[in-house]
Scaffold this active site. Structure first.
Site, short mmCIF file in Angstrom:
data_model
loop_
_atom_site.label_atom_id
_atom_site.label_comp_id
_atom_site.label_asym_id
_atom_site.label_seq_id
_atom_site.Cartn_x
_atom_site.Cartn_y
_atom_site.Cartn_z
N GLN A 75 30.16 22.80 45.02
CA GLN A 75 30.09 23.33 46.97
C GLN A 75 29.01 23.56 46.85
OE1 GLN A 75 34.39 24.38 47.84
NE2 GLN A 75 35.70 22.47 45.98
N ALA A 126 28.19 40.33 49.47
CA ALA A 126 26.81 40.91 48.51
C ALA A 126 26.52 40.76 47.48
CB ALA A 126 27.27 42.42 48.67
N PHE A 127 25.11 40.01 46.84
CA PHE A 127 24.71 39.92 46.48
C PHE A 127 24.71 40.90 44.88
CE2 PHE A 127 21.26 35.99 45.62
CZ PHE A 127 22.38 35.16 45.78
N ASP A 178 42.21 28.80 39.39
CA ASP A 178 40.54 28.49 38.94
C ASP A 178 40.06 29.32 38.29
OD1 ASP A 178 38.61 26.32 39.27
OD2 ASP A 178 37.39 27.38 40.74
N GLU A 230 33.52 37.73 34.11
CA GLU A 230 31.32 37.73 33.84
C GLU A 230 31.66 39.92 33.45
OE1 GLU A 230 27.89 36.73 36.15
OE2 GLU A 230 29.11 35.19 36.25
#
Ligand SMILES: *[C@@H]1O[C@H](CO)[C@@H](O)[C@H](O)[C@H]1NC(C)=O
Ligand SMILES: *[C@@H]1O[C@H](CO)[C@@H](O)[C@H](O)[C@H]1NC(C)=O
Ligand SMILES: *[C@@H]1O[C@H](CO)[C@@H](O)[C@H](O)[C@H]1NC(C)=O
Length: 553
Positions: free
Chosen positions: A232, A353-354, A421, A426
């Site tokens: 998406q 935020a990255f 989902d 990580e």
């Protein structure tokens, strides 16, 4: 002979005329008709403003478009406008929302509500965060425990350092001891990155996080690109202070439930689920979701005019209702029929935020042992084998340390949201196996409030393991004087796009919390308290990070 030729000529002219006519219909008229009936462009953005603004444009409300009928069982629902009335909002927020004529009605309602129910000084949230369970601090950090060692690993683009705008408009107005650390002058996103350690993504009372949340909403967007690889459309936004964020535009209104016949993997991601997940994760005291805020974006000024991506730029168009729309490029749902449209040029979305660039801080991706089959008919192993957890418990990295307990935390987090989902998770590679798991990608939560998906809890029912700190916090949040739903509402009220969740979703949180506690009670009854509940609250440095690696101060 002449006659025949003439007749043939007439027939030919007629044919050409007919062809021209049908071409005209096909090229010019059909798409218009189609987009009238089909286009996602008219999807109402805030359910509450649906009747007024669309009425104004002479757009029949019941045409709320096929896209809605396709995906929502209940497109005309009024629930969220009711929930709006219930949710008390500060005057501040109402003013922040102002300036848009379209929202005038809503604004009036906000101000009205604000005068009615002023936010109390002693908020429940601050009482919660004063509770001893929210006081535990991580052990002293060594260089091995922090993601970055300041002044060695972090390097700046010298061009950026010269830039006046580098510090940005949104830097915190903290009184910092003069001449203390250079880090004080770093932009908030960088200070967030520097704060990441083995035990948490950010610390509990971190002012930088609040400042970063503000940056996400207020920083000028200097460029926009599409994130590749997703099913998406997602956009990567770069800000004036060189911070970056992932933008997920609104695709569902807050009151659209996922239809019961939908597979969990076929529903759209929800921007409000991303935002709510950040608040839930924080209230549960995990702090494993990167800061996320809601933002209203001017699609012309803040996306189209600043993108250097021709492919993205080319997909912008004006809908029949005179709204700005675009669809971008992605594996699914990137077409005129699934276009994202503004109102008329503003679109809601979540801005996350990255995390630090992968070149600076590698991350490891792990398969969730309890991932679903992502197949209409196949079942996953855990669904057919009741002893599946025994197998997992013997497989590294679940055989020792904190990982299995982290999976249990994540299971509870996902069950509360209704997120099915969670196929992967990580960790930061630097910390090895003894570190928290990141809770990224929470857009598939809060799809159905009327249904509690018990299969999400299967890891917990199969393993019967939980951290003591998690268990005690769940019990605390279930108490009437704290109450998860009320805390969530209060926390999310600070977001620009409040209300983030409609009341039925908040009620579902309380209900699911009780279901989780019931599962744990059954476990304890069956297997005994000490084999279910892992005591991570002892002041015991020897266990170090073998378990949760945290102790009381
Ligand atoms: C929504 O609410 C309005 C006013 O309260 C009412 O007139 C209308 O019928 C409702 N629509 C639906 C679909 O419930
Ligand atoms: C969005 O940006 C465009 C272009 O700068 C501007 O003309 C328009 O007024 C803006 N819309 C709103 C609602 O501020
Ligand atoms: C970490 O987990 C992996 C399993 O993927 C295992 O191979 C490795 O030995 C573990 N490392 C330590 C230090 O336990």
């Amino acid at each position: 002979m002449k006659m025949i030729l003439l007749r043939r000529f007439r027939v030919l002219i007629l044919m050409v005329f007919l062809i021209a006519c049908s071409m005209h219909i096909m090229i010019d008229l059909l798409p218009k008709l189609e987009s009238h009936g089909n286009s996602g462009c008219s999807c109402p953005h805030t359910p509450s403003e649906q009747p007024q603004s669309w009425g104004k444009q002479g757009w029949p409300n019941k045409h709320t478009l096929r896209i809605l009928q396709d995906f929502s069982s209940d497109p005309g629902s009024n629930v969220s406008s009711h929930s709006l009335e219930r949710s008390p909002v500060t005057v501040d927020r109402a003013q922040a929302l102002g300036g848009m004529e379209q929202r005038a009605d809503r604004k009036r309602q906000f101000i009205h509500d604000a005068t009615r129910s002023k936010p109390t000084k002693g908020s429940r949230l601050s009482v919660l965060f004063e509770h001893p369970l929210y006081k535990k601090s991580p052990p002293p950090l060594t260089d091995e425990d922090t993601l970055f060692t300041v002044n060695t690993d972090i390097r700046f683009d010298p061009k950026a350092a010269e830039d006046e705008a580098w510090m940005g408009e949104g830097t915190v107005d903290e009184s910092s001891p003069a001449g203390e650390l250079k880090a004080e002058s770093y932009p908030n996103w960088l200070r967030f990155h520097i704060g990441i350690n083995r035990y948490e993504l950010y610390s509990r009372h971190n002012l930088v996080i609040n400042a970063l949340l503000k940056d996400l909403v207020t920083q000028r967007i200097t460029s926009v690109a599409m994130k590749s690889g997703g099913t998406q459309l997602k956009l990567i936004m770069t800000f004036q202070n060189y911070g970056q964020a992932l933008f997920k535009p609104m695709k569902r209104t807050r009151d659209q439930e996922t239809p019961p016949d939908f597979f969990y993997f076929s529903d759209f991601e929800r921007h409000n689920s991303e935002i709510a997940a950040f608040h839930l994760d924080k209230i549960l005291d995990f702090r494993r979701v990167p800061p996320i805020a809601g933002r209203l974006v001017n699609m012309t000024k803040e996306i189209r005019d600043v993108t250097r991506d021709k492919k993205l730029w080319r997909t912008f168009f004006i809908s029949p209702a005179n709204n700005v729309c675009f669809y971008g490029e992605c594996t699914y749902y990137c077409s005129t029929e699934h276009a994202l449209c503004g109102k008329p040029d503003q679109i809601e979305g979540s801005v996350a935020a990255f995390l630090p660039d992968l070149a600076l801080a590698k991350r490891k991706t792990w398969k969730n042992p309890w991932r679903r089959s992502y197949h209409k008919r196949k079942k996953a192993e855990w669904e057919v084998d009741p002893d599946y957890c025994e197998e997992v418990k013997q497989t590294p990295p679940y055989d020792r340390g904190r990982r299995l307990l982290d999976i249990m935390d994540m299971t509870i987090f996902d069950f509360l949201m209704g997120n099915m989902d969670r196929h992967h998770y990580e960790t930061f590679e630097k910390f090895g196996n003894e570190t928290f798991v990141l809770h990224l990608d929470n857009g598939r939560g809060f799809g159905r409030h009327s249904h509690d998906e018990m299969s999400i809890l299967v890891p917990l029912t199969q393993c019967c393991r939980v951290r003591k700190s998690t268990h005690l916090r769940l019990q605390l949040l279930a108490k009437e004087e704290y109450k998860l739903s009320v805390l969530m509402a209060e926390s999310m009220e600070r977001d620009r796009l409040t209300p983030i969740l409609i009341q039925p979703h908040l009620d579902a949180l309380d209900r699911r919390l009780h279901l989780t506690l019931n599962v744990l009670s059954e476990c304890i009854e069956k297997e005994g308290y000490s084999s279910v509940v892992e005591d991570d609250l002892q002041e015991n440095p020897e266990t170090d990070h073998a378990h949760t690696g945290s102790r009381q101060r």
